[in-house]
Design a protein around this motif. Structure first.
Motif, PDB file in Angstrom:
ATOM      1  N   MET A 100      71.008  -3.669  95.969  1.00  0.00           N
ATOM      2  CA  MET A 100      70.097  -2.837  96.764  1.00  0.00           C
ATOM      3  C   MET A 100      70.526  -1.396  96.499  1.00  0.00           C
ATOM      4  SD  MET A 100      67.784  -2.120  99.031  1.00  0.00           S
ATOM      5  CE  MET A 100      67.371  -3.479 100.088  1.00  0.00           C
ATOM      6  N   LEU A 101      69.711  -0.678  95.755  1.00  0.00           N
ATOM      7  CA  LEU A 101      70.053   0.676  95.315  1.00  0.00           C
ATOM      8  C   LEU A 101      68.887   1.614  95.597  1.00  0.00           C
ATOM      9  CD1 LEU A 101      71.347  -0.316  91.754  1.00  0.00           C
ATOM     10  CD2 LEU A 101      72.765   0.136  93.770  1.00  0.00           C
ATOM     11  N   VAL A 102      69.184   2.735  96.238  1.00  0.00           N
ATOM     12  CA  VAL A 102      68.185   3.781  96.439  1.00  0.00           C
ATOM     13  C   VAL A 102      68.813   5.089  95.981  1.00  0.00           C
ATOM     14  CG1 VAL A 102      66.768   5.028  98.110  1.00  0.00           C
ATOM     15  CG2 VAL A 102      67.069   2.551  98.344  1.00  0.00           C
ATOM     16  N   HIS A 103      68.109   5.800  95.131  1.00  0.00           N
ATOM     17  CA  HIS A 103      68.588   7.090  94.633  1.00  0.00           C
ATOM     18  C   HIS A 103      68.893   8.002  95.822  1.00  0.00           C
ATOM     19  CE1 HIS A 103      68.830  10.793  92.320  1.00  0.00           C
ATOM     20  NE2 HIS A 103      68.778  10.065  91.213  1.00  0.00           N
ATOM     21  N   ARG A 104      69.969   8.768  95.734  1.00  0.00           N
ATOM     22  CA  ARG A 104      70.377   9.623  96.858  1.00  0.00           C
ATOM     23  C   ARG A 104      69.279  10.580  97.306  1.00  0.00           C
ATOM     24  NH1 ARG A 104      76.065  11.692  94.621  1.00  0.00           N
ATOM     25  NH2 ARG A 104      74.960  11.312  92.677  1.00  0.00           N
TER      26      ARG A 104
END
Length: 181
Positions: A100-104
C-alpha cells in the motif's frame, strides 16, 4: 469509507506498459526515500524499482496478484496497492494486502482508503473472505483501523527500515462479507 476523491481514478492494472512501470517505480522510490519499510533499503535505485514492478507485472499476468492504482486526471500514478491471490491450497479463501503506497505529495486525500476499498471488493468478488496485512507505519495503521480492519498484534524487530534501523510490524485482518466493503 473509501470514496474516490474528485479527479482521481482507481483502477486495476491489467496491462503494464513502460508508462505504468515508470509511474509505479516513481511511487515506490518516493515512499522508500520517505522512510517506508516496504522491503527495500536505501539507496533506492530506479533499477531496483523497475525490476520489482516488472516481476509484479509478470505475477499479475499469471493471476497471482492484482495491482490497483490511483491516477490523477493526467494519468499520473499517485498510489498503488496489491492483492496477493496465490495462497496455499488450504487457504483458497484468504488474500494478502501488500505494498500500500501513496506518493508523499498525494497523502491525506483519501487515496489509501479508496485503493483499499477497491482491493477488498476485488477480493470479495474473487471469493476471498479473509484478508491479512502487516504494516510498520502509524499512518497506515490508522487507515486500516478506520476501514474496519482488526488489530492482531505487534512483532518486534520484524524488518529493517530503509536506513537499516529495526522496526516492528503490526498485523491486521479483515473478514469480508457481501456488502462489507
Amino acid at each position: 469509507m473509501g470514496s474516490v476523491p474528485e479527479g482521481i481514478q482507481i483502477r486495476r492494472l491489467e496491462v503494464f506498459g513502460e508508462r505504468e512501470v515508470q509511474g509505479l517505480s516513481d511511487v515506490l522510490i518516493d515512499c522508500v526515500e520517505g522512510g517506508a519499510s516496504v522491503s527495500f533499503m536505501l539507496p533506492m535505485t530506479r533499477d531496483k524499482a523497475h525490476s520489482f514492478w516488472s516481476k509484479a507485472a509478470e505475477s499479475a499476468a499469471r493471476g497471482e496478484r492484482m495491482i490497483f492504482v490511483a491516477e490523477d486526471s493526467s494519468g499520473a500514478i499517485l498510489g498503488t496497492v496489491q492483492l496477493l491471490m496465490d495462497q496455499p491450497e488450504n487457504q483458497p479463501h484468504r488474500g494478502d494486502i501488500s505494498k500500500m503506497l501513496v506518493h508523499r505529495r498525494a497523502r491525506r486525500l483519501g487515496l489509501g482508503a479508496a485503493l483499499l476499498t477497491a482491493a477488498e471488493q476485488a477480493a470479495l468478488n474473487a471469493g476471498k473472505t479473509v484478508l491479512v496485512l502487516d504494516t510498520a507505519s502509524e499512518d497506515a495503521e490508522r487507515l486500516y483501523r478506520r476501514q474496519g480492519w482488526q488489530y492482531c498484534g505487534r512483532i518486534p524487530d520484524y524488518a529493517l527500515m530503509p536506513d537499516g534501523a529495526f522496526c516492528d510490524t503490526h498485523v491486521f485482518y479483515k473478514l469480508l462479507a457481501p456488502g462489507s466493503t
